[in-house]
Write an enzyme that holds these catalytic residues in place. Structure first.
Site, PDB file in Angstrom:
ATOM      1  N   ASN A  86       3.334  -4.225   0.246  1.00  0.00           N
ATOM      2  CA  ASN A  86       2.298  -4.993   0.943  1.00  0.00           C
ATOM      3  C   ASN A  86       1.102  -5.030   0.001  1.00  0.00           C
ATOM      4  OD1 ASN A  86       0.288  -6.010   2.541  1.00  0.00           O
ATOM      5  ND2 ASN A  86       0.229  -4.297   3.992  1.00  0.00           N
ATOM      6  N   TRP A  87       0.923  -6.186  -0.611  1.00  0.00           N
ATOM      7  CA  TRP A  87      -0.166  -6.296  -1.601  1.00  0.00           C
ATOM      8  C   TRP A  87      -1.543  -6.311  -0.949  1.00  0.00           C
ATOM      9  CZ3 TRP A  87       1.692 -10.671  -5.507  1.00  0.00           C
ATOM     10  CH2 TRP A  87       2.741 -10.164  -6.295  1.00  0.00           C
ATOM     11  N   LYS A  88      -1.589  -6.504   0.365  1.00  0.00           N
ATOM     12  CA  LYS A  88      -2.873  -6.653   1.072  1.00  0.00           C
ATOM     13  C   LYS A  88      -3.692  -7.749   0.380  1.00  0.00           C
ATOM     14  CE  LYS A  88      -2.368  -1.989   2.731  1.00  0.00           C
ATOM     15  NZ  LYS A  88      -2.977  -0.794   3.277  1.00  0.00           N
ATOM     16  N   HIS A 125      -0.193  -5.066  11.529  1.00  0.00           N
ATOM     17  CA  HIS A 125      -0.677  -4.027  10.605  1.00  0.00           C
ATOM     18  C   HIS A 125      -1.961  -3.422  11.179  1.00  0.00           C
ATOM     19  CE1 HIS A 125      -2.221  -1.999   7.073  1.00  0.00           C
ATOM     20  NE2 HIS A 125      -0.991  -2.055   6.588  1.00  0.00           N
ATOM     21  N   GLU A 140      -4.649  -2.708   9.887  1.00  0.00           N
ATOM     22  CA  GLU A 140      -5.881  -3.358   9.422  1.00  0.00           C
ATOM     23  C   GLU A 140      -6.172  -4.621  10.246  1.00  0.00           C
ATOM     24  OE1 GLU A 140      -4.701  -3.379   5.305  1.00  0.00           O
ATOM     25  OE2 GLU A 140      -4.842  -1.196   5.326  1.00  0.00           O
ATOM     26  N   GLU A 157       3.285   3.515  10.437  1.00  0.00           N
ATOM     27  CA  GLU A 157       2.200   3.711   9.483  1.00  0.00           C
ATOM     28  C   GLU A 157       1.064   4.464  10.163  1.00  0.00           C
ATOM     29  OE1 GLU A 157       2.456   0.683   6.052  1.00  0.00           O
ATOM     30  OE2 GLU A 157       1.136  -0.137   7.567  1.00  0.00           O
ATOM     31  N   GLY A 201      -3.869   4.406   2.554  1.00  0.00           N
ATOM     32  CA  GLY A 201      -4.876   4.284   1.503  1.00  0.00           C
ATOM     33  C   GLY A 201      -5.726   5.523   1.306  1.00  0.00           C
ATOM     34  N   SER A 228       0.404   5.888   2.028  1.00  0.00           N
ATOM     35  CA  SER A 228       0.324   6.688   0.790  1.00  0.00           C
ATOM     36  C   SER A 228       1.692   7.110   0.262  1.00  0.00           C
ATOM     37  CB  SER A 228      -0.590   7.906   0.984  1.00  0.00           C
ATOM     38  OG  SER A 228      -1.909   7.472   1.298  1.00  0.00           O
ATOM     39  N   GLY A 249       1.648   0.151   0.047  1.00  0.00           N
ATOM     40  CA  GLY A 249       0.415  -0.563  -0.271  1.00  0.00           C
ATOM     41  C   GLY A 249       0.059  -0.382  -1.743  1.00  0.00           C
ATOM     42  N   GLY A 250      -0.847   0.540  -2.008  1.00  0.00           N
ATOM     43  CA  GLY A 250      -1.395   0.719  -3.361  1.00  0.00           C
ATOM     44  C   GLY A 250      -0.341   0.819  -4.458  1.00  0.00           C
TER      45      GLY A 250
HETATM   46  P1  13P Z   1      -0.964   2.594   1.110  1.00  0.00           P
HETATM   47  O1  13P Z   1       0.435   2.738   0.543  1.00  0.00           O
HETATM   48  O2  13P Z   1      -1.944   2.051   0.119  1.00  0.00           O
HETATM   49  O3  13P Z   1      -1.419   3.834   1.800  1.00  0.00           O
HETATM   50  O4  13P Z   1      -0.866   1.457   2.239  1.00  0.00           O
HETATM   51  C1  13P Z   1       0.130   1.559   3.192  1.00  0.00           C
HETATM   52  C2  13P Z   1       0.140   0.307   3.988  1.00  0.00           C
HETATM   53  O5  13P Z   1      -0.764   0.047   4.770  1.00  0.00           O
HETATM   54  C3  13P Z   1       1.253  -0.615   3.801  1.00  0.00           C
HETATM   55  O6  13P Z   1       1.253  -1.625   4.748  1.00  0.00           O
END
Ligand code: 13P
Length: 251
Positions: free
Chosen positions: A8-10, A98, A100, A169, A175, A213, A234-235
């Site tokens: 997930n590149w966000k 998600h 967010e 999640e 993050g 993470s 994510g990251g």
């Molecule tokens: P991180 O891997 O950066 O913690 O993000 C997880 C995430 O929200 C994937 O959708």
């Protein structure tokens, strides 16, 4: 079951950065990874991913996903992107709910369920995110929260619930560099598994991904848990080397 590793590149990337990242992934991916791989990119870049995939046989193994989808089919919904539009750009997946989006855009359980329904109606697999906040975990409410979030999606999509993917999640792990321990994650996954089983008369096993993470160092242990069927990353999905290591850990 084949595991799924989804990036997930966000809200990250650019035409140049995406091309470089996919180039590095193409160079490092085996022709037949033992897991499914997906990248959920910002909507404006879906066309770029589709074109890059068409031009590089090594990228054929990567499925394209969106990070959100409208619950509406079409019409006066400024800024929204419909499931049919995502289909036009070859999306196989769409993340819905998600944390967010729940947190910053006020998305409710009911809206998330409708988004999952819109995706399914267009042959797109919704990756339904659930997870508790730190305050909810500390109050001992983890199970209640994730079950309530999933129940809304089951209520609206019951007959095709075996077509979804679920991502657990924990919000406090996203993050932050704090990962749920393999035992903590597994115990929530087992709860979700039981809830899905009770809701479906189809024996097909729904994939339940872990996200929060996940990285090259902790992926193998998390993915080794009996009810963890993949990761939503994510990251670490923004660095080819790390994402490739996580893919390798899923094999
Ligand atoms: P991180 O891997 O950066 O913690 O993000 C997880 C995430 O929200 C994937 O959708």
């Amino acid at each position: 079951m084949t595991k799924l590793i989804a990036g997930n590149w966000k809200m990250n990337g650019s035409l140049a950065a995406n091309e470089a990242l996919l180039g590095a992934l193409a160079a490092g991916l085996s022709a037949r990874p033992a897991c499914d791989v997906a990248i959920c990119a910002p909507a404006p870049y879906l066309a770029q991913l589709q074109a890059l995939k068409a031009g590089a046989p090594a990228l054929a193994v990567i499925d394209i996903g969106a990070q959100d989808v409208s619950a509406q089919a079409s019409g006066a919904y400024t800024g929204e992107v419909s499931a049919a539009m995502l289909r036009d750009f070859g999306c196989r997946y769409a993340i819905v709910g998600h944390s967010e989006r729940r947190q910053y855009h006020g998305e409710t359980d009911a809206l998330v369920a409708d988004k999952a329904k819109a995706a399914l109606a267009h042959g797109i697999t919704p990756i339904v995110c659930v997870g508790e906040t730190l305050a909810e975990r500390e109050a001992g409410r983890t199970e209640e929260v994730v079950k309530r979030q999933l129940a809304a999606v089951i209520h609206v999509n019951g007959h095709c619930i075996s077509e979804i993917v679920v991502a657990y999640e924990p919000v406090w792990a996203i993050g932050t560099g704090k990962t749920a321990s393999p035992d903590e994650a597994q115990s929530v996954h087992a709860v979700l598994r039981a809830q899905l089983k009770a809701a479906s008369d189809n024996p097909a096993r729904v994939k339940i991904l872990y996200g929060g993470s996940m990285n090259a160092a902790n992926a193998a242990t998390l993915l080794g848990q009996p009810d963890i069927d993949g990761g939503l990353i994510g990251g670490a999905a923004l660095k080819a080397e790390d994402f490739l290591k996580i893919i390798a850990a899923a094999q």
